[in-house]
Design an enzyme around this catalytic site. Structure first.
Site, PDB file in Angstrom:
ATOM      1  N   ARG A  47      -7.608  -6.495   0.708  1.00 33.10           N
ATOM      2  CA  ARG A  47      -7.254  -5.061  -0.032  1.00 33.10           C
ATOM      3  C   ARG A  47      -8.024  -3.889   0.850  1.00 33.10           C
ATOM      4  O   ARG A  47      -7.400  -2.764   1.064  1.00 33.10           O
ATOM      5  CB  ARG A  47      -7.348  -5.018  -1.362  1.00 33.10           C
ATOM      6  CG  ARG A  47      -7.084  -3.949  -2.294  1.00 33.10           C
ATOM      7  CD  ARG A  47      -7.404  -4.186  -3.639  1.00 33.10           C
ATOM      8  NE  ARG A  47      -7.294  -2.901  -4.499  1.00 33.10           N
ATOM      9  CZ  ARG A  47      -6.252  -2.341  -4.947  1.00 33.10           C
ATOM     10  NH1 ARG A  47      -5.053  -2.905  -4.585  1.00 33.10           N
ATOM     11  NH2 ARG A  47      -6.186  -1.318  -5.742  1.00 33.10           N
ATOM     12  N   VAL A  80      -2.779   3.373  -3.123  1.00 32.75           N
ATOM     13  CA  VAL A  80      -2.767   1.964  -3.173  1.00 32.75           C
ATOM     14  C   VAL A  80      -2.898   1.619  -4.674  1.00 32.75           C
ATOM     15  O   VAL A  80      -4.059   1.955  -5.341  1.00 32.75           O
ATOM     16  CB  VAL A  80      -3.973   1.247  -2.383  1.00 32.75           C
ATOM     17  CG1 VAL A  80      -3.689  -0.395  -2.507  1.00 32.75           C
ATOM     18  CG2 VAL A  80      -3.693   1.505  -0.859  1.00 32.75           C
ATOM     19  N   SER A  81      -2.016   1.475  -5.499  1.00 33.70           N
ATOM     20  CA  SER A  81      -2.155   1.142  -6.951  1.00 33.70           C
ATOM     21  C   SER A  81      -3.173   0.169  -7.423  1.00 33.70           C
ATOM     22  O   SER A  81      -3.690  -0.413  -6.596  1.00 33.70           O
ATOM     23  CB  SER A  81      -0.760   0.452  -7.438  1.00 33.70           C
ATOM     24  OG  SER A  81       0.310   1.650  -7.237  1.00 33.70           O
ATOM     25  N   ALA A  82      -3.806   0.418  -8.538  1.00 33.11           N
ATOM     26  CA  ALA A  82      -4.538  -0.383  -9.177  1.00 33.11           C
ATOM     27  C   ALA A  82      -4.127  -2.115  -8.943  1.00 33.11           C
ATOM     28  O   ALA A  82      -2.936  -2.420  -9.345  1.00 33.11           O
ATOM     29  CB  ALA A  82      -4.848  -0.194 -10.776  1.00 33.11           C
ATOM     30  N   PHE A 223       2.995   5.139 -12.148  1.00 36.59           N
ATOM     31  CA  PHE A 223       2.931   5.192 -10.609  1.00 36.59           C
ATOM     32  C   PHE A 223       3.266   6.661 -10.184  1.00 36.59           C
ATOM     33  O   PHE A 223       3.422   7.487 -10.844  1.00 36.59           O
ATOM     34  CB  PHE A 223       3.972   4.371  -9.852  1.00 36.59           C
ATOM     35  CG  PHE A 223       3.734   2.992  -9.885  1.00 36.59           C
ATOM     36  CD1 PHE A 223       3.201   2.372  -8.528  1.00 36.59           C
ATOM     37  CD2 PHE A 223       4.246   2.087 -10.889  1.00 36.59           C
ATOM     38  CE1 PHE A 223       2.844   1.080  -8.649  1.00 36.59           C
ATOM     39  CE2 PHE A 223       3.678   0.816 -10.747  1.00 36.59           C
ATOM     40  CZ  PHE A 223       2.990   0.263  -9.484  1.00 36.59           C
TER      41      PHE A 223
END
Length: 410
Positions: A47, A80-82, A223
């Protein structure tokens, strides 16, 4: 207790990958990761490569979204989403080996996870409208070893070459469901999309059944908003003429707010429902029920720096509010015990009809408590905008630009 390695049949990574392992363990313990396939994908993809601006430990915090671009107002327009949100969506999407998958809203990391899930026999296309985003995605996908993911610079609301797709995963907040998405799905294929309804976002997985989409699952989500042709802004009302209190209405059909001037200078009516809730107990289905059942629905927010305590909504960031003429009412909470902490739902009203509006909110709170508090939630059905009323399922109908969305409670 079984370990992560036991559950997926794979040895743990080397010590320098400990943050990745810890993230997956935390996500599994929280219930966000339920399958071995998603756990393996999260373990396999680095990640931190997709957000080099973040410290290594931050990159693997399960609840941390890693902002990669902000607009001129400082608002995040790409991230970059959780990891928790991404894991939940991938579990919802049920991506399987050999599938062809379209991701709308790129960034690279989630596309790499999908590539792990589809395997070498599958195909992944990721599309974004922002060249900054697609250039980053191409660069970091190559660095992480996922060159086979095809990155496309285009408006994701339109047609994308490479279909039809078995799965579509939308990683931007959408207000509508463009016909190109339905048309790009195989019959029986699914689209997982964070969809906004009256300002409330749910990550919904829809299955294609002919020309309609029918939900198979839904979770709370959030989002950054979609850009391009299908971007949609909320309608904002400032009843005091300042940013202290804002009322937001998100649908094409909204109440007349022209008579709300001075409404918050009138006496406040308080009504209480008798419905209680424990500290930290979730009640997100209540908001969706109120949006489904109350006319004139919107969301109230309060600026903490300007707050004069005139209003006391249950949630100062986004609280259900209803408007009728020169009056309004909103959902409220009051503490009724300290140990254990317990709260009671109620409503506050302002204006000549503020009391009856508050009472109406309480009526629906009680109905939610009796009939929907512990249920499975509603079914969402999306059909083309021209479909006549007699062909719609029962429930609240929200007319978007492209679809008629029905929210049907059991």
């Amino acid at each position: 207790m079984s370990t992560l390695a036991d559950s997926i049949g794979r040895s743990l990574p080397d010590r320098d990958e400990a943050p990745r392992v810890a993230m997956v363990e935390a996500l599994r313990a929280a219930g966000s990761v339920r399958s071995a396939a998603v756990a393996e994908a999260l373990l396999a993809v680095p990640r931190h490569v997709f957000a080099p601006e973040a410290a290594l430990a931050e990159a693997y915090e399960p609840e941390r979204a890693l902002v990669t671009k902000r607009n001129e107002y400082g608002l995040a327009v790409s991230s970059v989403s959780a990891a928790r949100i991404q894991a939940q969506m991938l579990e919802q999407a049920d991506v399987r080996p050999g599938m062809r998958v379209l991701e709308v809203g790129s960034g690279g990391y989630n596309a790499a996870l999908i590539a792990e899930l589809v395997g070498p026999a599958g195909e992944v296309v990721t599309v974004d409208i922002d060249p900054f985003v697609t250039e980053r995605a191409e660069k970091y996908l190559a660095e992480a070893g996922y060159e086979r993911v095809r990155v496309v610079l285009a408006d994701g609301s339109g047609q994308v070459e490479g279909g039809p797709f078995d799965r579509i995963v939308v990683t931007v907040g959408a207000w509508d469901l463009p016909p190109a998405w339905t048309g790009a799905l195989v019959e029986g294929g699914t689209i997982t999309v964070p969809l906004r309804m009256h300002g409330l976002t749910r990550s919904i997985t829809f299955r294609r059944e002919g020309e309609r989409l029918v939900s198979v699952s839904a979770t709370v989500s959030g989002f950054v908003k979609i850009q391009g042709a299908d971007a949609h802004d909320e309608f904002l009302v400032l009843p005091r003429g300042t940013k202290e209190v804002g009322l937001r209405f998100d649908e094409l059909e909204r109440p007349d707010t022209s008579r709300l001037g001075g409404v918050l200078e009138t006496p406040r009516a308080e009504w209480w429902s008798g419905v209680t809730i424990a500290n930290q107990e979730p009640f997100d289905s209540l908001y969706l029920w109120l949006a489904s059942s109350l006319p004139g629905f919107g969301l109230m927010s309060v600026d903490p720096e300007l707050d004069t305590k005139t209003v006391a909504p249950a949630n100062r960031m986004a609280c259900p509010v209803i408007v009728e003429g020169d009056s309004l009412a909103y959902l409220a909470l009051r503490r009724i015990s300290e140990d254990p902490a317990e709260f009671e739902f109620g409503a506050h009203g302002f204006g000549p009809e503020g009391g009856p509006l508050a009472a109406l909110i309480n009526t629906e709170v009680r109905k939610w408590d009796r009939e929907h508090r512990t249920g499975d939630g509603p079914v969402f059905t999306a059909q083309p905008i021209g479909i006549p009323n007699d062909q719609l399922p029962d429930g609240l109908v929200i007319d978007k630009t492209h679809v008629r969305l029905t929210i049907s409670w059991p």
